[in-house]
Design a protein around this motif. Structure first.
Motif, PDB file in Angstrom:
ATOM      1  N   MET A   1       0.858  -1.184   0.000  1.00  0.00           N
ATOM      2  CA  MET A   1       0.000   0.000   0.000  1.00  0.00           C
ATOM      3  C   MET A   1       0.896   1.236   0.000  1.00  0.00           C
ATOM      4  SD  MET A   1      -3.450   0.541   2.299  1.00  0.00           S
ATOM      5  CE  MET A   1      -2.786   1.141   3.871  1.00  0.00           C
ATOM      6  N   ASN A   2       1.249   1.697  -1.206  1.00  0.00           N
ATOM      7  CA  ASN A   2       2.135   2.854  -1.342  1.00  0.00           C
ATOM      8  C   ASN A   2       1.345   4.152  -1.447  1.00  0.00           C
ATOM      9  OD1 ASN A   2       4.684   1.410  -1.433  1.00  0.00           O
ATOM     10  ND2 ASN A   2       3.890   0.553  -3.335  1.00  0.00           N
ATOM     11  N   LEU A   3       0.018   4.009  -1.426  1.00  0.00           N
ATOM     12  CA  LEU A   3      -0.872   5.166  -1.475  1.00  0.00           C
ATOM     13  C   LEU A   3      -2.152   4.736  -0.757  1.00  0.00           C
ATOM     14  CD1 LEU A   3      -1.811   7.485  -4.330  1.00  0.00           C
ATOM     15  CD2 LEU A   3      -3.545   5.866  -3.659  1.00  0.00           C
ATOM     16  N   ILE A   4      -2.682   5.613   0.061  1.00  0.00           N
ATOM     17  CA  ILE A   4      -3.964   5.317   0.700  1.00  0.00           C
ATOM     18  C   ILE A   4      -5.042   5.910  -0.192  1.00  0.00           C
ATOM     19  CG2 ILE A   4      -5.373   5.729   2.755  1.00  0.00           C
ATOM     20  CD1 ILE A   4      -2.482   5.968   4.145  1.00  0.00           C
ATOM     21  N   LEU A   5      -5.825   5.013  -0.791  1.00  0.00           N
ATOM     22  CA  LEU A   5      -6.800   5.439  -1.792  1.00  0.00           C
ATOM     23  C   LEU A   5      -8.110   5.763  -1.087  1.00  0.00           C
ATOM     24  CD1 LEU A   5      -7.070   5.758  -4.883  1.00  0.00           C
ATOM     25  CD2 LEU A   5      -8.049   3.460  -4.904  1.00  0.00           C
ATOM     26  N   THR A  41       1.320   9.125   1.722  1.00  0.00           N
ATOM     27  CA  THR A  41       0.784   9.488   0.413  1.00  0.00           C
ATOM     28  C   THR A  41      -0.672   9.042   0.330  1.00  0.00           C
ATOM     29  OG1 THR A  41       2.968   9.235  -0.571  1.00  0.00           O
ATOM     30  CG2 THR A  41       1.096   9.210  -2.072  1.00  0.00           C
ATOM     31  N   VAL A  42      -1.549   9.957  -0.030  1.00  0.00           N
ATOM     32  CA  VAL A  42      -2.969   9.640  -0.184  1.00  0.00           C
ATOM     33  C   VAL A  42      -3.423  10.074  -1.575  1.00  0.00           C
ATOM     34  CG1 VAL A  42      -3.412   9.951   2.296  1.00  0.00           C
ATOM     35  CG2 VAL A  42      -3.827  11.842   0.706  1.00  0.00           C
ATOM     36  N   GLY A  43      -4.523   9.485  -2.019  1.00  0.00           N
ATOM     37  CA  GLY A  43      -5.091   9.882  -3.302  1.00  0.00           C
ATOM     38  C   GLY A  43      -6.590   9.674  -3.257  1.00  0.00           C
ATOM     39  N   VAL A  44      -7.283  10.411  -4.089  1.00  0.00           N
ATOM     40  CA  VAL A  44      -8.737  10.306  -4.153  1.00  0.00           C
ATOM     41  C   VAL A  44      -9.098   9.488  -5.387  1.00  0.00           C
ATOM     42  CG1 VAL A  44     -10.901  11.604  -4.318  1.00  0.00           C
ATOM     43  CG2 VAL A  44      -8.954  12.542  -3.033  1.00  0.00           C
ATOM     44  N   VAL A  45     -10.004   8.523  -5.243  1.00  0.00           N
ATOM     45  CA  VAL A  45     -10.406   7.686  -6.372  1.00  0.00           C
ATOM     46  C   VAL A  45     -10.752   8.573  -7.572  1.00  0.00           C
ATOM     47  CG1 VAL A  45     -12.167   6.106  -7.260  1.00  0.00           C
ATOM     48  CG2 VAL A  45     -11.224   5.759  -4.982  1.00  0.00           C
ATOM     49  N   ASP A  46     -10.115   8.306  -8.708  1.00  0.00           N
ATOM     50  CA  ASP A  46     -10.297   9.072  -9.938  1.00  0.00           C
ATOM     51  C   ASP A  46      -9.931  10.543  -9.789  1.00  0.00           C
ATOM     52  OD1 ASP A  46     -11.048   6.860 -11.453  1.00  0.00           O
ATOM     53  OD2 ASP A  46     -13.125   7.013 -10.806  1.00  0.00           O
ATOM     54  N   GLY A  47      -9.127  10.849  -8.753  1.00  0.00           N
ATOM     55  CA  GLY A  47      -8.749  12.238  -8.528  1.00  0.00           C
ATOM     56  C   GLY A  47      -7.257  12.399  -8.299  1.00  0.00           C
ATOM     57  N   ALA A  48      -6.907  13.398  -7.504  1.00  0.00           N
ATOM     58  CA  ALA A  48      -5.513  13.810  -7.347  1.00  0.00           C
ATOM     59  C   ALA A  48      -4.835  13.084  -6.186  1.00  0.00           C
ATOM     60  CB  ALA A  48      -5.454  15.313  -7.139  1.00  0.00           C
ATOM     61  N   GLY A  50      -1.937  13.515  -2.958  1.00  0.00           N
ATOM     62  CA  GLY A  50      -1.302  14.477  -2.061  1.00  0.00           C
ATOM     63  C   GLY A  50      -0.787  13.757  -0.832  1.00  0.00           C
ATOM     64  N   ARG A  51      -0.745  14.465   0.298  1.00  0.00           N
ATOM     65  CA  ARG A  51      -0.248  13.881   1.529  1.00  0.00           C
ATOM     66  C   ARG A  51      -1.351  13.923   2.573  1.00  0.00           C
ATOM     67  NH1 ARG A  51       4.286  11.236   0.950  1.00  0.00           N
ATOM     68  NH2 ARG A  51       5.363  11.970   2.821  1.00  0.00           N
ATOM     69  N   GLY A  52      -1.271  12.975   3.512  1.00  0.00           N
ATOM     70  CA  GLY A  52      -2.196  12.989   4.631  1.00  0.00           C
ATOM     71  C   GLY A  52      -1.402  12.881   5.919  1.00  0.00           C
ATOM     72  N   GLU A  53      -1.642  13.796   6.845  1.00  0.00           N
ATOM     73  CA  GLU A  53      -0.993  13.688   8.158  1.00  0.00           C
ATOM     74  C   GLU A  53      -1.891  12.863   9.062  1.00  0.00           C
ATOM     75  OE1 GLU A  53       0.035  17.330  10.203  1.00  0.00           O
ATOM     76  OE2 GLU A  53       0.400  16.199  12.061  1.00  0.00           O
ATOM     77  N   LEU A  54      -1.334  11.794   9.592  1.00  0.00           N
ATOM     78  CA  LEU A  54      -2.127  10.916  10.455  1.00  0.00           C
ATOM     79  C   LEU A  54      -2.384  11.637  11.774  1.00  0.00           C
ATOM     80  CD1 LEU A  54      -3.386   8.086  10.711  1.00  0.00           C
ATOM     81  CD2 LEU A  54      -1.223   7.301  11.688  1.00  0.00           C
ATOM     82  N   LEU A  55      -3.666  11.858  12.070  1.00  0.00           N
ATOM     83  CA  LEU A  55      -4.024  12.544  13.313  1.00  0.00           C
ATOM     84  C   LEU A  55      -4.267  11.538  14.429  1.00  0.00           C
ATOM     85  CD1 LEU A  55      -6.512  15.242  11.930  1.00  0.00           C
ATOM     86  CD2 LEU A  55      -4.047  15.474  12.388  1.00  0.00           C
ATOM     87  N   SER A  56      -4.910  10.406  14.077  1.00  0.00           N
ATOM     88  CA  SER A  56      -5.173   9.389  15.110  1.00  0.00           C
ATOM     89  C   SER A  56      -5.320   8.043  14.431  1.00  0.00           C
ATOM     90  CB  SER A  56      -6.456   9.732  15.878  1.00  0.00           C
ATOM     91  OG  SER A  56      -7.556   9.656  14.985  1.00  0.00           O
ATOM     92  N   LEU A  57      -5.002   6.990  15.184  1.00  0.00           N
ATOM     93  CA  LEU A  57      -5.107   5.619  14.667  1.00  0.00           C
ATOM     94  C   LEU A  57      -5.471   4.713  15.829  1.00  0.00           C
ATOM     95  CD1 LEU A  57      -4.661   3.362  12.535  1.00  0.00           C
ATOM     96  CD2 LEU A  57      -2.238   3.397  13.126  1.00  0.00           C
ATOM     97  N   ALA A  65      -5.412  14.413   8.166  1.00  0.00           N
ATOM     98  CA  ALA A  65      -5.594  15.784   7.663  1.00  0.00           C
ATOM     99  C   ALA A  65      -4.945  15.837   6.287  1.00  0.00           C
ATOM    100  CB  ALA A  65      -4.928  16.782   8.602  1.00  0.00           C
ATOM    101  N   LEU A  66      -5.740  16.176   5.303  1.00  0.00           N
ATOM    102  CA  LEU A  66      -5.245  16.143   3.918  1.00  0.00           C
ATOM    103  C   LEU A  66      -4.498  17.429   3.582  1.00  0.00           C
ATOM    104  CD1 LEU A  66      -8.445  14.638   2.251  1.00  0.00           C
ATOM    105  CD2 LEU A  66      -6.450  13.445   3.201  1.00  0.00           C
ATOM    106  N   GLU A  67      -3.427  17.269   2.790  1.00  0.00           N
ATOM    107  CA  GLU A  67      -2.604  18.432   2.408  1.00  0.00           C
ATOM    108  C   GLU A  67      -2.284  18.338   0.917  1.00  0.00           C
ATOM    109  OE1 GLU A  67       1.019  17.811   4.480  1.00  0.00           O
ATOM    110  OE2 GLU A  67       0.048  17.600   6.435  1.00  0.00           O
ATOM    111  N   GLY A  68      -2.366  19.435   0.251  1.00  0.00           N
ATOM    112  CA  GLY A  68      -1.851  19.565  -1.124  1.00  0.00           C
ATOM    113  C   GLY A  68      -2.277  18.455  -2.065  1.00  0.00           C
TER     114      GLY A  68
END
Lengths: 237, 237
Positions: A1-5, A41-48, A50-57, A65-68
């Protein structure tokens, strides 16, 4: 999982995303060993992308929190892949391979040497297929979900569907013993047809060539479908 | 099983072969649905390819009369593959893929991101490795068994082994972010190095480049090791 979709459901509201399914939560804990503050690294299905800062797990959810979200996904391959339906386990792996490689249009085709029982497999349910596509996207850091179509009859496919697919595409029939070797480094729109274990039967080959496909081969070695498809895509594009 | 690979033990005497292991007997019955009189493709380990007429098949043995064992196996790829040891299931599949594709020299290498536990896996026993090589040969109708070497230390490999491997071979280090794109259609002797999931660490990349390897990449997509290795081999050769 190199990107969280992230699917639309995962995006809680502007700038915040929640992941709640057990598979991804386990992966975040056990493989990423993620901790709050990590940027993934995060991405939106069929979209762009960016990065996501993990706030809680925790056991129920991961919050980011999504960025850029402004990067484009990697380019797609200019190919529509028509694949004789493989047996279920091979199908699962092949969908992951070709999605990771950037294929966006896949037709699963019935041919004479496809066992009819394969069409009853639960692997063909839309949700199961989607799972394998998502795994391929997560692997390759892509966001664009491929479209998968089922063609349950060879003759209707050749007569009704194939002419439209060949409009504006170069049709390549990969089959052992064809006269031409597989071309390299194409960038034109291509329709690639790959047979089942055991190959297309001669009548099917004739029909596909008559419809305007060029026969190509990968050499004297007989490859498993999943190896052949990856090798064809890597050599063609 | 597109070829029945005969070990010296299988050849009973001049012109006659007996296959007695359950895996191949089951395959002959259930997949080939073979019956006495059928002619199947056979080959001798590290030897020639011909035909075998099935004389008898029961629960204990299949007996073949060998004919015209005079065809050469398909050409090998001019490559020595150095692969960071993958996790056991991925190793098994990758050995089958690369053997089917015609790789004859394989070094399994320890690198920083290879989990140490992988070196304890029963998949690394010589007999287990041989089973996967045989499956690859049977698939591709080949007879030449690849040689597999284990390199359990990165530093000794780079310092003591790599210089010899690079004599007369072009060294290619496949790693994301390298400046050059993967070349196509080589026919020169090549040493191809492929890292683990997660990649080589920067220090390892530096050492390999300093030793004379060229860095190459397959594009922005991150591929699983088994997909990447097949794609690299198909594009390079």
């Amino acid at each position: 999982m190199n990107l969280i979709l992230l699917a639309p459901d995962d995006i809680a509201h502007q700038g915040l995303a929640r992941v709640t399914d057990p598979r991804r939560l386990r992966h975040l804990r056990e493989v990423h060993r993620a901790a709050p503050g990590d940027r993934l690294t995060v991405g939106v299905v069929d979209g762009a992308i960016g990065r996501g800062e993990l706030l809680s797990l925790d056991a129920q959810a991961a919050t980011f929190a999504l960025e850029g979200l402004d990067q484009a996904p990697p380019p797609a391959l200019p190919v529509h892949l028509v694949l004789a339906l493989p047996r279920p386990r091979m199908l699962a792996r092949t969908l992951e391979h070709v999605t990771a490689l950037g294929v966006k249009r896949i037709t699963l085709l019935h041919t004479r040497r496809v066992e009819k029982s394969y069409w009853m497999s639960p692997e063909l349910e839309a949700e199961k297929i989607r799972q394998h596509l998502v795994l391929g996207l997560e692997q390759a850091r892509d966001t664009q979900l491929p479209e998968v179509t089922l063609a349950r009859g060879f003759r209707p496919f050749v007569e009704d569907t194939l002419p439209g697919l060949l409009e504006g595409r170069r049709g390549l029939l990969a089959h052992p013993g064809m006269p031409a070797t597989c071309p390299r480094g194409l960038d034109e729109p291509t329709l690639l047809l790959v047979g089942p274990e055991g190959g297309f039967i001669p009548w099917e080959v004739e029909r596909l060539l008559a419809a305007g496909c060029e026969g190509i081969h990968l050499g004297p070695r007989i490859l498993r479908v999943e190896t052949a498809v990856t090798a064809l895509l890597a050599r063609l594009f």
